[in-house]
Design an enzyme around this catalytic site. Structure first.
Site, PDB file in Angstrom:
ATOM      1  N   ASP A 143       0.745 -16.311   7.333  1.00  0.00           N
ATOM      2  CA  ASP A 143       1.844 -17.142   7.850  1.00  0.00           C
ATOM      3  C   ASP A 143       3.205 -16.507   7.541  1.00  0.00           C
ATOM      4  OD1 ASP A 143       1.915 -17.672   5.148  1.00  0.00           O
ATOM      5  OD2 ASP A 143       1.732 -19.854   5.328  1.00  0.00           O
ATOM      6  N   SER A 144       3.203 -15.410   6.771  1.00  0.00           N
ATOM      7  CA  SER A 144       4.458 -14.664   6.577  1.00  0.00           C
ATOM      8  C   SER A 144       4.940 -14.093   7.919  1.00  0.00           C
ATOM      9  CB  SER A 144       4.294 -13.545   5.543  1.00  0.00           C
ATOM     10  OG  SER A 144       3.297 -12.635   5.927  1.00  0.00           O
TER      11      SER A 144
ATOM     12  N   ASP B 281      -4.544 -17.125   8.534  1.00  0.00           N
ATOM     13  CA  ASP B 281      -3.911 -17.932   7.483  1.00  0.00           C
ATOM     14  C   ASP B 281      -3.572 -19.313   8.047  1.00  0.00           C
ATOM     15  OD1 ASP B 281      -2.793 -18.433   5.045  1.00  0.00           O
ATOM     16  OD2 ASP B 281      -1.065 -17.109   5.298  1.00  0.00           O
TER      17      ASP B 281
ATOM     18  N   LYS C  11      -7.689 -18.502   5.505  1.00  0.00           N
ATOM     19  CA  LYS C  11      -7.131 -18.612   4.154  1.00  0.00           C
ATOM     20  C   LYS C  11      -6.460 -19.976   4.023  1.00  0.00           C
ATOM     21  CE  LYS C  11      -3.384 -16.209   2.667  1.00  0.00           C
ATOM     22  NZ  LYS C  11      -2.455 -17.304   2.341  1.00  0.00           N
TER      23      LYS C  11
ATOM     24  N   GLU D 285      -4.088 -22.264   1.259  1.00  0.00           N
ATOM     25  CA  GLU D 285      -3.298 -22.267   0.014  1.00  0.00           C
ATOM     26  C   GLU D 285      -3.623 -23.501  -0.823  1.00  0.00           C
ATOM     27  OE1 GLU D 285       0.951 -21.883   0.330  1.00  0.00           O
ATOM     28  OE2 GLU D 285       0.810 -20.048   1.535  1.00  0.00           O
TER      29      GLU D 285
ATOM     30  N   GLU E 217      -1.256 -14.892  -6.141  1.00  0.00           N
ATOM     31  CA  GLU E 217       0.110 -14.461  -5.806  1.00  0.00           C
ATOM     32  C   GLU E 217       1.077 -14.687  -6.965  1.00  0.00           C
ATOM     33  OE1 GLU E 217       1.645 -15.576  -1.967  1.00  0.00           O
ATOM     34  OE2 GLU E 217       3.613 -14.727  -2.412  1.00  0.00           O
TER      35      GLU E 217
HETATM   36  O1  KIV Z   1       1.154 -14.807   4.730  1.00  0.00           O
HETATM   37  C1  KIV Z   1       0.993 -13.902   3.910  1.00  0.00           C
HETATM   38  O2  KIV Z   1       1.475 -12.767   4.077  1.00  0.00           O
HETATM   39  C2  KIV Z   1       0.228 -14.195   2.725  1.00  0.00           C
HETATM   40  C3  KIV Z   1       0.140 -13.139   1.683  1.00  0.00           C
HETATM   41  C4  KIV Z   1       1.345 -13.230   0.832  1.00  0.00           C
HETATM   42  C5  KIV Z   1      -1.102 -13.242   0.888  1.00  0.00           C
HETATM   43  O3  KIV Z   1      -0.260 -15.270   2.570  1.00  0.00           O
END
Ligand code: KIV
Length: 294
Positions: free
Chosen positions: A58-59, A97, A127, A129, A196
């Site tokens: 999600d970055s 994510d 993924k 969180e 993280e």
């Molecule tokens: O979205 C992302 O890039 C992440 C990483 C920081 C693991 O979740």
């Protein structure tokens, strides 16, 4: 960590990486390489180089869309990115994510949205969180047959709740809390856990405690693997470079140089050159010129 056996994932062998392979890599002391990718060309490169796993994180919302945080990014924005990455990469394990509020509301919602990453995005895992408080969600999604990667420590989607982007596990109490989080996720059936911005000591303790692989980002040297945001290692995110990220090249400068040169050549009439143009047959050109003269 034992000695590195590169034969398993070498470029020549071109073996599809699975969740089971990551587990095997932990057992064999082979470090796992994970990287984000947000488009077709970079996913081709990551695949060619032999990266074990690609995370469509999600970055993306920050480094590509320019949001201030990861909070605004939606599944609708991420699914086409997943599809593009899938088109470019067939060997690494592909992980989507789950963005903010796509899994927290209920187990049903989480399964449905995780399913979208698999069915529409063509990812092979998701993924999620969160620690203990999200273990029931991770379990529901895993029980639905979707492999889940956990993510604890600094969790950007809830960073404001935890006082901002701060290092986690600085004292024994919070360190023990993180170890408990990791155990809850392991019990819930995750196949791995992203750690993280956790102190190296706590990340090491987690890695030694759980049987599933840990993938560190800003969590030191004793994780089973590492993940970084591609834009950070390429020098393509202008706002900041996290202390933990290593910038391997300064692509922004190269791109700036190329764009400046192009602009200058257009303004000076240097580009396009003879070799960039398309020509008519002479006979057709003569007819065109004759008409223009008449
Ligand atoms: O979205 C992302 O890039 C992440 C990483 C920081 C693991 O979740």
């Amino acid at each position: 960590m034992g000695s590195l056996d590169l034969s398993e994932n070498s470029i020549t062998e071109r073996k599809k990486v699975t969740v089971a392979d990551l587990s095997k890599m932990k057992t064999q002391g082979q470090r796992i390489v994970m990287l984000t990718s947000y488009d077709y060309p970079t996913s081709i490169i990551a695949d060619d180089v032999g990266v074990d796993s690609i995370l469509v994180g999600d970055s993306y919302g920050m480094v590509v869309l320019g949001y201030d945080t990861t909070i605004p990014v939606t599944i609708e924005e991420l699914i086409p990115v997943c599809q593009a990455v899938k088109r470019g990469a067939s060997h690494p394990l592909l992980i989507g994510d789950m963005p903010f509020l796509s899994f927290q509301v209920s187990e049903e919602d989480a399964i449905r949205n995780a399913g979208r990453f698999i069915k529409e995005g063509r990812m092979e895992a998701v993924k999620i969180e969160g620690g203990k408080e999200m273990a029931h969600i991770a379990k529901a999604v895993a029980n639905a047959g979707i492999p889940v990667l956990g993510h604890i420590g600094l969790t950007p989607q809830t960073a404001t709740l935890h006082g901002g982007y701060r290092i986690q596990g600085k004292n024994a109490r919070s360190g023990n809390g993180l170890i408990d989080d990791a155990k809850s996720l392991e019990d819930a059936g995750v196949f791995g856990i992203v750690l993280e911005m956790i102190t190296e000591e706590v990340a090491r303790a987690i890695t030694e405690t759980v049987s599933v692989p840990t993938i560190g980002i800003g969590s030191g040297r004793y994780c089973d693997g590492q993940v970084l945001v591609l834009h950070d290692i390429l020098g393509l995110y202008p706002r900041f470079v996290p202390k933990f990220a290593k910038r391997y090249t300064d692509l922004a400068s190269s791109i700036r140089g190329a764009v400046k040169e192009y602009a200058s050549e257009v303004r000076l009439g240097i580009f396009p050159e003879e070799k960039h143009v398309f020509k008519m047959d002479n006979s057709e050109r003569d007819k065109l010129e004759a008409r223009q003269k008449s």
